[in-house]
Design a protein around this motif. Structure first.
Motif, PDB file in Angstrom:
ATOM      1  N   VAL A   1      26.020  -6.528  75.297  1.00  0.00           N
ATOM      2  CA  VAL A   1      24.612  -6.092  75.320  1.00  0.00           C
ATOM      3  C   VAL A   1      24.617  -6.720  74.136  1.00  0.00           C
ATOM      4  O   VAL A   1      23.750  -5.739  74.250  1.00  0.00           O
ATOM      5  N   GLY A   2      25.581  -7.263  73.169  1.00  0.00           N
ATOM      6  CA  GLY A   2      24.724  -7.651  71.891  1.00  0.00           C
ATOM      7  C   GLY A   2      25.340  -8.033  71.088  1.00  0.00           C
ATOM      8  O   GLY A   2      26.690  -8.764  71.660  1.00  0.00           O
ATOM      9  N   PHE A   3      25.519  -9.022  69.781  1.00  0.00           N
ATOM     10  CA  PHE A   3      26.227  -9.314  68.945  1.00  0.00           C
ATOM     11  C   PHE A   3      25.719  -8.645  67.630  1.00  0.00           C
ATOM     12  O   PHE A   3      24.753  -9.093  67.176  1.00  0.00           O
ATOM     13  N   HIS A   4      26.332  -9.810  67.015  1.00  0.00           N
ATOM     14  CA  HIS A   4      26.385  -9.785  65.424  1.00  0.00           C
ATOM     15  C   HIS A   4      27.225 -10.726  64.294  1.00  0.00           C
ATOM     16  O   HIS A   4      27.796 -11.014  64.753  1.00  0.00           O
ATOM     17  N   TRP A   5      25.909 -11.879  64.735  1.00  0.00           N
ATOM     18  CA  TRP A   5      26.683 -13.490  63.803  1.00  0.00           C
ATOM     19  C   TRP A   5      26.922 -13.828  62.721  1.00  0.00           C
ATOM     20  O   TRP A   5      25.129 -13.189  62.866  1.00  0.00           O
ATOM     21  N   THR A   6      27.742 -13.453  62.205  1.00  0.00           N
ATOM     22  CA  THR A   6      27.126 -13.474  60.583  1.00  0.00           C
ATOM     23  C   THR A   6      27.641 -14.726  59.972  1.00  0.00           C
ATOM     24  O   THR A   6      28.270 -15.359  60.693  1.00  0.00           O
ATOM     25  N   LYS A   7      27.698 -14.917  58.366  1.00  0.00           N
ATOM     26  CA  LYS A   7      27.614 -16.522  57.997  1.00  0.00           C
ATOM     27  C   LYS A   7      27.425 -16.075  56.656  1.00  0.00           C
ATOM     28  O   LYS A   7      26.865 -15.386  55.504  1.00  0.00           O
ATOM     29  N   VAL A   8      28.707 -17.339  55.992  1.00  0.00           N
ATOM     30  CA  VAL A   8      29.041 -17.040  54.467  1.00  0.00           C
ATOM     31  C   VAL A   8      28.349 -18.688  53.838  1.00  0.00           C
ATOM     32  O   VAL A   8      28.901 -19.778  54.366  1.00  0.00           O
ATOM     33  N   HIS A   9      27.953 -18.494  53.220  1.00  0.00           N
ATOM     34  CA  HIS A   9      27.513 -19.575  51.995  1.00  0.00           C
ATOM     35  C   HIS A   9      28.058 -19.510  50.558  1.00  0.00           C
ATOM     36  O   HIS A   9      28.223 -18.320  49.949  1.00  0.00           O
ATOM     37  N   ALA A  10      29.223 -20.498  50.952  1.00  0.00           N
ATOM     38  CA  ALA A  10      30.471 -20.213  49.716  1.00  0.00           C
ATOM     39  C   ALA A  10      30.118 -20.575  48.743  1.00  0.00           C
ATOM     40  O   ALA A  10      30.546 -19.668  47.845  1.00  0.00           O
TER      41      ALA A  10
ATOM     42  N   LEU B   1      27.699 -15.632  49.094  1.00  0.00           N
ATOM     43  CA  LEU B   1      26.434 -15.343  49.861  1.00  0.00           C
ATOM     44  C   LEU B   1      27.260 -14.906  51.200  1.00  0.00           C
ATOM     45  O   LEU B   1      27.355 -15.830  51.990  1.00  0.00           O
ATOM     46  N   GLY B   2      26.910 -12.942  51.606  1.00  0.00           N
ATOM     47  CA  GLY B   2      27.041 -12.851  52.853  1.00  0.00           C
ATOM     48  C   GLY B   2      25.576 -13.191  53.582  1.00  0.00           C
ATOM     49  O   GLY B   2      25.337 -12.735  53.087  1.00  0.00           O
ATOM     50  N   GLU B   3      25.656 -13.428  54.865  1.00  0.00           N
ATOM     51  CA  GLU B   3      24.766 -13.338  55.753  1.00  0.00           C
ATOM     52  C   GLU B   3      24.484 -13.083  57.138  1.00  0.00           C
ATOM     53  O   GLU B   3      25.166 -12.859  57.524  1.00  0.00           O
ATOM     54  N   VAL B   4      23.762 -11.803  57.363  1.00  0.00           N
ATOM     55  CA  VAL B   4      23.476 -11.884  58.595  1.00  0.00           C
ATOM     56  C   VAL B   4      22.509 -12.107  59.102  1.00  0.00           C
ATOM     57  O   VAL B   4      21.437 -12.323  59.424  1.00  0.00           O
ATOM     58  N   TYR B   5      23.447 -13.018  60.035  1.00  0.00           N
ATOM     59  CA  TYR B   5      22.344 -14.398  60.736  1.00  0.00           C
ATOM     60  C   TYR B   5      21.834 -13.948  61.548  1.00  0.00           C
ATOM     61  O   TYR B   5      19.960 -14.795  61.890  1.00  0.00           O
ATOM     62  N   VAL B   6      22.144 -13.222  62.536  1.00  0.00           N
ATOM     63  CA  VAL B   6      21.280 -12.925  63.277  1.00  0.00           C
ATOM     64  C   VAL B   6      22.087 -11.146  64.420  1.00  0.00           C
ATOM     65  O   VAL B   6      23.460 -11.897  64.654  1.00  0.00           O
TER      66      VAL B   6
ATOM     67  N   GLY C   1      21.508   2.815  68.926  1.00  0.00           N
ATOM     68  CA  GLY C   1      22.252   2.501  67.944  1.00  0.00           C
ATOM     69  C   GLY C   1      22.945   1.354  68.210  1.00  0.00           C
ATOM     70  O   GLY C   1      23.791   1.723  66.874  1.00  0.00           O
ATOM     71  N   LEU C   2      23.163   0.472  69.060  1.00  0.00           N
ATOM     72  CA  LEU C   2      24.133  -0.594  69.100  1.00  0.00           C
ATOM     73  C   LEU C   2      24.053  -1.368  67.917  1.00  0.00           C
ATOM     74  O   LEU C   2      24.447  -2.000  67.634  1.00  0.00           O
ATOM     75  N   GLY C   3      22.611  -2.011  67.785  1.00  0.00           N
ATOM     76  CA  GLY C   3      22.034  -2.238  66.714  1.00  0.00           C
ATOM     77  C   GLY C   3      22.831  -2.711  65.164  1.00  0.00           C
ATOM     78  O   GLY C   3      22.810  -2.816  64.409  1.00  0.00           O
ATOM     79  N   LYS C   4      21.925  -1.002  64.500  1.00  0.00           N
ATOM     80  CA  LYS C   4      23.611  -0.911  63.270  1.00  0.00           C
ATOM     81  C   LYS C   4      24.402  -0.851  63.389  1.00  0.00           C
ATOM     82  O   LYS C   4      24.920  -1.031  62.219  1.00  0.00           O
ATOM     83  N   ALA C   5      25.253  -0.469  64.838  1.00  0.00           N
ATOM     84  CA  ALA C   5      26.408  -0.591  64.872  1.00  0.00           C
ATOM     85  C   ALA C   5      27.396  -1.918  64.686  1.00  0.00           C
ATOM     86  O   ALA C   5      28.228  -2.057  63.691  1.00  0.00           O
ATOM     87  N   LEU C   6      26.530  -2.853  65.281  1.00  0.00           N
ATOM     88  CA  LEU C   6      26.688  -4.274  65.020  1.00  0.00           C
ATOM     89  C   LEU C   6      26.982  -4.732  63.637  1.00  0.00           C
ATOM     90  O   LEU C   6      27.402  -5.180  62.972  1.00  0.00           O
ATOM     91  N   THR C   7      25.383  -4.204  63.266  1.00  0.00           N
ATOM     92  CA  THR C   7      25.345  -4.811  62.089  1.00  0.00           C
ATOM     93  C   THR C   7      26.419  -4.143  60.562  1.00  0.00           C
ATOM     94  O   THR C   7      26.662  -5.014  59.740  1.00  0.00           O
ATOM     95  N   VAL C   8      26.533  -3.091  60.445  1.00  0.00           N
ATOM     96  CA  VAL C   8      27.808  -2.370  60.045  1.00  0.00           C
ATOM     97  C   VAL C   8      29.196  -2.870  59.838  1.00  0.00           C
ATOM     98  O   VAL C   8      29.602  -2.870  59.144  1.00  0.00           O
ATOM     99  N   ILE C   9      29.552  -3.625  60.832  1.00  0.00           N
ATOM    100  CA  ILE C   9      30.420  -4.694  61.704  1.00  0.00           C
ATOM    101  C   ILE C   9      30.594  -5.445  60.830  1.00  0.00           C
ATOM    102  O   ILE C   9      31.472  -5.718  60.251  1.00  0.00           O
ATOM    103  N   GLY C  10      29.296  -6.402  61.153  1.00  0.00           N
ATOM    104  CA  GLY C  10      29.057  -6.948  59.984  1.00  0.00           C
ATOM    105  C   GLY C  10      29.214  -7.191  58.834  1.00  0.00           C
ATOM    106  O   GLY C  10      30.033  -8.464  57.925  1.00  0.00           O
ATOM    107  N   LEU C  11      28.605  -6.480  58.799  1.00  0.00           N
ATOM    108  CA  LEU C  11      28.795  -5.833  56.587  1.00  0.00           C
ATOM    109  C   LEU C  11      30.101  -5.804  56.470  1.00  0.00           C
ATOM    110  O   LEU C  11      30.529  -6.611  55.022  1.00  0.00           O
TER     111      LEU C  11
ATOM    112  N   LEU D   1      31.990  -8.808  55.853  1.00  0.00           N
ATOM    113  CA  LEU D   1      31.776  -9.990  55.451  1.00  0.00           C
ATOM    114  C   LEU D   1      32.214  -9.231  53.803  1.00  0.00           C
ATOM    115  O   LEU D   1      32.526 -10.153  52.544  1.00  0.00           O
ATOM    116  N   ALA D   2      32.292  -7.946  53.477  1.00  0.00           N
ATOM    117  CA  ALA D   2      32.551  -6.978  52.152  1.00  0.00           C
ATOM    118  C   ALA D   2      34.323  -7.079  52.426  1.00  0.00           C
ATOM    119  O   ALA D   2      35.140  -7.239  50.819  1.00  0.00           O
ATOM    120  N   ASP D   3      34.876  -7.249  52.733  1.00  0.00           N
ATOM    121  CA  ASP D   3      36.428  -7.397  53.286  1.00  0.00           C
ATOM    122  C   ASP D   3      36.726  -9.400  53.303  1.00  0.00           C
ATOM    123  O   ASP D   3      37.640  -9.199  52.331  1.00  0.00           O
TER     124      ASP D   3
END
Length: 221
Positions: free
Chosen positions: A138-147, A151-156, A167-177, A180-182
């Motif tokens: 039902v949704g996804f968050h693809w992250t990307k790392v510019h080594a 920089l970490g990227e919220v790719y899509v 609220g799924l989009g927000k939750a997925l964004t937080v999970i990806g962030l 990247l922080a970890d």
């Protein structure tokens, strides 16, 4: 489509206008041109060439070193796991096409496009999060790392139309962030169209601010 560059030492001498005129002639006056940074000189050149503003793409950023965000609140019945190459390709392509049916680039991705991205050095399935309800994506968050830039990227981030608004989009964004922080990255960035007011609002509430603006101009024909 084109990107036009004039060396700083040679600007203001008509080179940009000459290049633009040559591009218009070569394309039969069917042209789209990116102006990175949205500078006034580029706006003036677009006007001189008879191009109109078509798209405003914002790059937004936020620090990750002080990660003060609430826990991700997933909608009831939704679970999140990592993408499995070869297993999830077809399901992801289907939900991506639905989520971005209005987007001329993202919504038209094919298996070949996905294969190309999976072959890139930056691809990491551990940072590609899939949200499922009752076994259906039902949704996804693809992250990307510019080594090199660290920089970490919220790719899509994409949510199937029937699952939007909860609220799924927000939750997925937080999970990806958090991912990247970890990973120890100090900053996160993303690109978003300025006219996507809902997404811009979500990102601003998550602490993102506009870092740079890129403008696309096009002919009317």
């Amino acid at each position: 489509a084109a990107e036009l560059v004039v060396h700083p030492a040679h600007r203001g001498r008509g080179h940009g206008r000459a290049l633009g005129a040559a591009l218009l002639a070569a394309s039969g006056k069917r042209l789209r041109v990116w102006a990175h940074g949205g500078h006034s000189a580029a706006r003036h050149l677009a006007q001189v060439l008879g191009l109109t503003l078509f798209r405003e793409l914002r790059q937004m950023r936020r620090p990750l070193t002080d990660f003060a965000l609430p826990e991700a609140a997933l909608p009831e019945g939704v679970t999140v796991r990592a993408f499995v190459p070869g297993q999830d390709d077809a399901a992801w392509l289907a939900v991506n096409a639905e989520a971005f049916a209005h987007h001329p680039e993202q919504g038209s991705l094919t298996q070949r496009d996905l294969d190309d991205r999976e072959a890139q050095p930056w691809f990491d399935p551990a940072g590609f999060f899939l949200a499922e309800r009752a076994g259906r994506l039902v949704g996804f968050h693809w992250t990307k790392v510019h080594a090199e830039e660290r920089l970490g990227e919220v790719y899509v981030v994409g949510v199937r139309p029937g699952a939007q608004g909860g609220g799924l989009g927000k939750a997925l964004t937080v999970i990806g962030l958090r991912h990247l922080a970890d990973a120890g990255l100090p900053t996160a960035m993303l690109y978003v169209d300025a006219d996507n007011k809902a997404a811009v609002t979500v990102y601003e509430r998550l602490g993102f601010t506009t870092y740079e603006t890129d403008l696309m101009y096009r002919t009317e024909t």
